[in-house]
Motif scaffolding. Structure first.
Motif, PDB file in Angstrom:
ATOM      1  N   GLN A  58      68.716  42.615  41.350  1.00 12.86           N
ATOM      2  CA  GLN A  58      68.134  41.279  41.243  1.00 12.86           C
ATOM      3  C   GLN A  58      67.283  40.902  42.452  1.00 12.86           C
ATOM      4  O   GLN A  58      66.565  39.909  42.409  1.00 12.86           O
ATOM      5  CB  GLN A  58      69.231  40.247  41.020  1.00 12.86           C
ATOM      6  N   PHE A  59      67.352  41.653  43.517  1.00  9.29           N
ATOM      7  CA  PHE A  59      66.498  41.424  44.674  1.00  9.29           C
ATOM      8  C   PHE A  59      66.358  42.722  45.443  1.00  9.29           C
ATOM      9  O   PHE A  59      67.085  43.676  45.213  1.00  9.29           O
ATOM     10  CB  PHE A  59      67.048  40.308  45.584  1.00  9.29           C
ATOM     11  N   SER A  60      65.398  42.741  46.346  1.00 12.52           N
ATOM     12  CA  SER A  60      65.199  43.946  47.150  1.00 12.52           C
ATOM     13  C   SER A  60      65.092  43.563  48.625  1.00 12.52           C
ATOM     14  O   SER A  60      64.692  42.448  48.958  1.00 12.52           O
ATOM     15  CB  SER A  60      63.939  44.697  46.710  1.00 12.52           C
ATOM     16  N   VAL A  61      65.447  44.484  49.488  1.00 11.75           N
ATOM     17  CA  VAL A  61      65.388  44.267  50.922  1.00 11.75           C
ATOM     18  C   VAL A  61      64.158  44.995  51.448  1.00 11.75           C
ATOM     19  O   VAL A  61      63.979  46.183  51.184  1.00 11.75           O
ATOM     20  CB  VAL A  61      66.663  44.827  51.604  1.00 11.75           C
ATOM     21  N   PRO A  62      63.294  44.291  52.186  1.00  8.75           N
ATOM     22  CA  PRO A  62      62.085  44.944  52.698  1.00  8.75           C
ATOM     23  C   PRO A  62      62.421  46.076  53.672  1.00  8.75           C
ATOM     24  O   PRO A  62      63.451  46.041  54.344  1.00  8.75           O
ATOM     25  CB  PRO A  62      61.328  43.833  53.412  1.00  8.75           C
ATOM     26  N   ASP A  63      61.524  47.060  53.738  1.00  7.90           N
ATOM     27  CA  ASP A  63      61.748  48.204  54.630  1.00  7.90           C
ATOM     28  C   ASP A  63      61.825  47.795  56.096  1.00  7.90           C
ATOM     29  O   ASP A  63      62.520  48.422  56.890  1.00  7.90           O
ATOM     30  CB  ASP A  63      60.640  49.249  54.448  1.00  7.90           C
ATOM     31  N   ASP A  64      61.123  46.742  56.488  1.00  7.46           N
ATOM     32  CA  ASP A  64      61.115  46.313  57.884  1.00  7.46           C
ATOM     33  C   ASP A  64      62.136  45.208  58.160  1.00  7.46           C
ATOM     34  O   ASP A  64      62.025  44.461  59.126  1.00  7.46           O
ATOM     35  CB  ASP A  64      59.717  45.848  58.281  1.00  7.46           C
ATOM     36  N   PHE A  65      63.158  45.108  57.342  1.00  5.31           N
ATOM     37  CA  PHE A  65      64.157  44.047  57.466  1.00  5.31           C
ATOM     38  C   PHE A  65      64.755  43.983  58.873  1.00  5.31           C
ATOM     39  O   PHE A  65      64.921  42.904  59.432  1.00  5.31           O
ATOM     40  CB  PHE A  65      65.277  44.247  56.434  1.00  5.31           C
ATOM     41  N   ASP A  66      65.066  45.113  59.457  1.00  5.61           N
ATOM     42  CA  ASP A  66      65.697  45.114  60.778  1.00  5.61           C
ATOM     43  C   ASP A  66      64.726  44.761  61.900  1.00  5.61           C
ATOM     44  O   ASP A  66      65.143  44.545  63.031  1.00  5.61           O
ATOM     45  CB  ASP A  66      66.368  46.464  61.052  1.00  5.61           C
ATOM     46  N   ARG A  67      63.430  44.671  61.612  1.00  7.89           N
ATOM     47  CA  ARG A  67      62.437  44.299  62.621  1.00  7.89           C
ATOM     48  C   ARG A  67      61.831  42.923  62.358  1.00  7.89           C
ATOM     49  O   ARG A  67      61.050  42.426  63.160  1.00  7.89           O
ATOM     50  CB  ARG A  67      61.329  45.343  62.646  1.00  7.89           C
ATOM     51  N   MET A  68      62.197  42.291  61.261  1.00  3.79           N
ATOM     52  CA  MET A  68      61.634  40.983  60.905  1.00  3.79           C
ATOM     53  C   MET A  68      61.966  39.952  61.978  1.00  3.79           C
ATOM     54  O   MET A  68      63.106  39.820  62.402  1.00  3.79           O
ATOM     55  CB  MET A  68      62.178  40.508  59.551  1.00  3.79           C
ATOM     56  N   GLY A  69      60.960  39.209  62.427  1.00  2.63           N
ATOM     57  CA  GLY A  69      61.160  38.174  63.424  1.00  2.63           C
ATOM     58  C   GLY A  69      61.351  38.701  64.827  1.00  2.63           C
ATOM     59  O   GLY A  69      61.658  37.941  65.739  1.00  2.63           O
ATOM     60  N   GLY A  70      61.144  39.993  65.021  1.00  5.40           N
ATOM     61  CA  GLY A  70      61.367  40.605  66.327  1.00  5.40           C
ATOM     62  C   GLY A  70      60.501  40.008  67.420  1.00  5.40           C
ATOM     63  O   GLY A  70      60.979  39.735  68.521  1.00  5.40           O
ATOM     64  N   GLU A  71      59.232  39.774  67.127  1.00  2.00           N
ATOM     65  CA  GLU A  71      58.317  39.226  68.142  1.00  2.00           C
ATOM     66  C   GLU A  71      58.741  37.812  68.533  1.00  2.00           C
ATOM     67  O   GLU A  71      58.745  37.455  69.707  1.00  2.00           O
ATOM     68  CB  GLU A  71      56.885  39.218  67.601  1.00  2.00           C
ATOM     69  N   GLU A  72      59.114  37.020  67.551  1.00  2.00           N
ATOM     70  CA  GLU A  72      59.552  35.648  67.837  1.00  2.00           C
ATOM     71  C   GLU A  72      60.833  35.655  68.676  1.00  2.00           C
ATOM     72  O   GLU A  72      60.971  34.873  69.620  1.00  2.00           O
ATOM     73  CB  GLU A  72      59.775  34.895  66.530  1.00  2.00           C
ATOM     74  N   ILE A  73      61.746  36.541  68.370  1.00  2.00           N
ATOM     75  CA  ILE A  73      62.998  36.632  69.128  1.00  2.00           C
ATOM     76  C   ILE A  73      62.716  37.058  70.555  1.00  2.00           C
ATOM     77  O   ILE A  73      63.280  36.498  71.515  1.00  2.00           O
ATOM     78  CB  ILE A  73      63.977  37.609  68.435  1.00  2.00           C
ATOM     79  N   GLU A  74      61.795  38.010  70.743  1.00  4.62           N
ATOM     80  CA  GLU A  74      61.444  38.456  72.097  1.00  4.62           C
ATOM     81  C   GLU A  74      60.833  37.313  72.889  1.00  4.62           C
ATOM     82  O   GLU A  74      61.130  37.139  74.068  1.00  4.62           O
ATOM     83  CB  GLU A  74      60.471  39.639  72.009  1.00  4.62           C
ATOM     84  N   GLN A  75      60.004  36.490  72.246  1.00  4.48           N
ATOM     85  CA  GLN A  75      59.406  35.351  72.934  1.00  4.48           C
ATOM     86  C   GLN A  75      60.467  34.323  73.306  1.00  4.48           C
ATOM     87  O   GLN A  75      60.444  33.764  74.408  1.00  4.48           O
ATOM     88  CB  GLN A  75      58.353  34.680  72.048  1.00  4.48           C
ATOM     89  N   LEU A  76      61.411  34.084  72.419  1.00  2.82           N
ATOM     90  CA  LEU A  76      62.453  33.090  72.689  1.00  2.82           C
ATOM     91  C   LEU A  76      63.327  33.508  73.861  1.00  2.82           C
ATOM     92  O   LEU A  76      63.791  32.656  74.639  1.00  2.82           O
ATOM     93  CB  LEU A  76      63.333  32.896  71.447  1.00  2.82           C
ATOM     94  N   PHE A  77      63.557  34.808  74.040  1.00  3.18           N
ATOM     95  CA  PHE A  77      64.411  35.296  75.107  1.00  3.18           C
ATOM     96  C   PHE A  77      63.626  35.827  76.304  1.00  3.18           C
ATOM     97  O   PHE A  77      64.190  36.375  77.239  1.00  3.18           O
ATOM     98  CB  PHE A  77      65.371  36.372  74.573  1.00  3.18           C
ATOM     99  N   GLY A  78      62.310  35.677  76.269  1.00  6.27           N
ATOM    100  CA  GLY A  78      61.477  36.070  77.387  1.00  6.27           C
ATOM    101  C   GLY A  78      61.428  37.560  77.628  1.00  6.27           C
ATOM    102  O   GLY A  78      61.307  38.017  78.764  1.00  6.27           O
ATOM    103  N   VAL A  79      61.512  38.347  76.563  1.00  7.51           N
ATOM    104  CA  VAL A  79      61.458  39.794  76.692  1.00  7.51           C
ATOM    105  C   VAL A  79      59.993  40.215  76.532  1.00  7.51           C
ATOM    106  O   VAL A  79      59.329  39.848  75.574  1.00  7.51           O
ATOM    107  CB  VAL A  79      62.325  40.481  75.613  1.00  7.51           C
ATOM    108  N   ASN A  80      59.518  41.028  77.469  1.00  7.72           N
ATOM    109  CA  ASN A  80      58.149  41.542  77.380  1.00  7.72           C
ATOM    110  C   ASN A  80      58.197  43.018  77.028  1.00  7.72           C
ATOM    111  O   ASN A  80      58.884  43.794  77.675  1.00  7.72           O
ATOM    112  CB  ASN A  80      57.410  41.350  78.715  1.00  7.72           C
ATOM    113  N   THR A  81      57.469  43.394  76.016  1.00 10.57           N
ATOM    114  CA  THR A  81      57.437  44.805  75.649  1.00 10.57           C
ATOM    115  C   THR A  81      56.137  45.435  75.990  1.00 10.57           C
ATOM    116  O   THR A  81      55.123  44.854  76.127  1.00 10.57           O
ATOM    117  CB  THR A  81      57.683  44.993  74.142  1.00 10.57           C
TER     118      THR A  81
END
Length: 81
Positions: A58-81
């Motif tokens: 009835q639904f599918s999980v995107p391939d990038d599920f484990d990376r979704m929102g990664g950039e926003e999370i890095e910005q919130l925690f001040g992580v620079n990549t």
């Protein structure tokens, strides 16, 4: 239906609860006067029981599920990549 006096019920509570859970109702009496009726709690029918995988397909999980929102999370925690 079996009638059990209150003293016997206290002494054998564990056994009586097991019997009630298996579907056998009984009455607890004090001085020969019925006080309460012990009955098993209704269990859902097997068709109503919850089952694993009930939403399969009835639904599918995107391939990038484990990376979704990664950039926003890095910005919130001040992580620079």
């Amino acid at each position: 239906m079996q009638i059990v006096n209150i003293h016997n019920a206290k002494t054998n509570l564990s056994r009586l609860v097991d019997r009630a859970a298996k579907g056998e109702s009984f009455i607890i009496a004090k001085a020969g006067k019925p006080l309460v009726k012990v009955v098993p709690i209704d269990q859902p029918a097997s068709s109503q029981a919850r089952r694993v995988g009930f939403m399969a397909g009835q639904f599918s999980v995107p391939d990038d599920f484990d990376r979704m929102g990664g950039e926003e999370i890095e910005q919130l925690f001040g992580v620079n990549t």
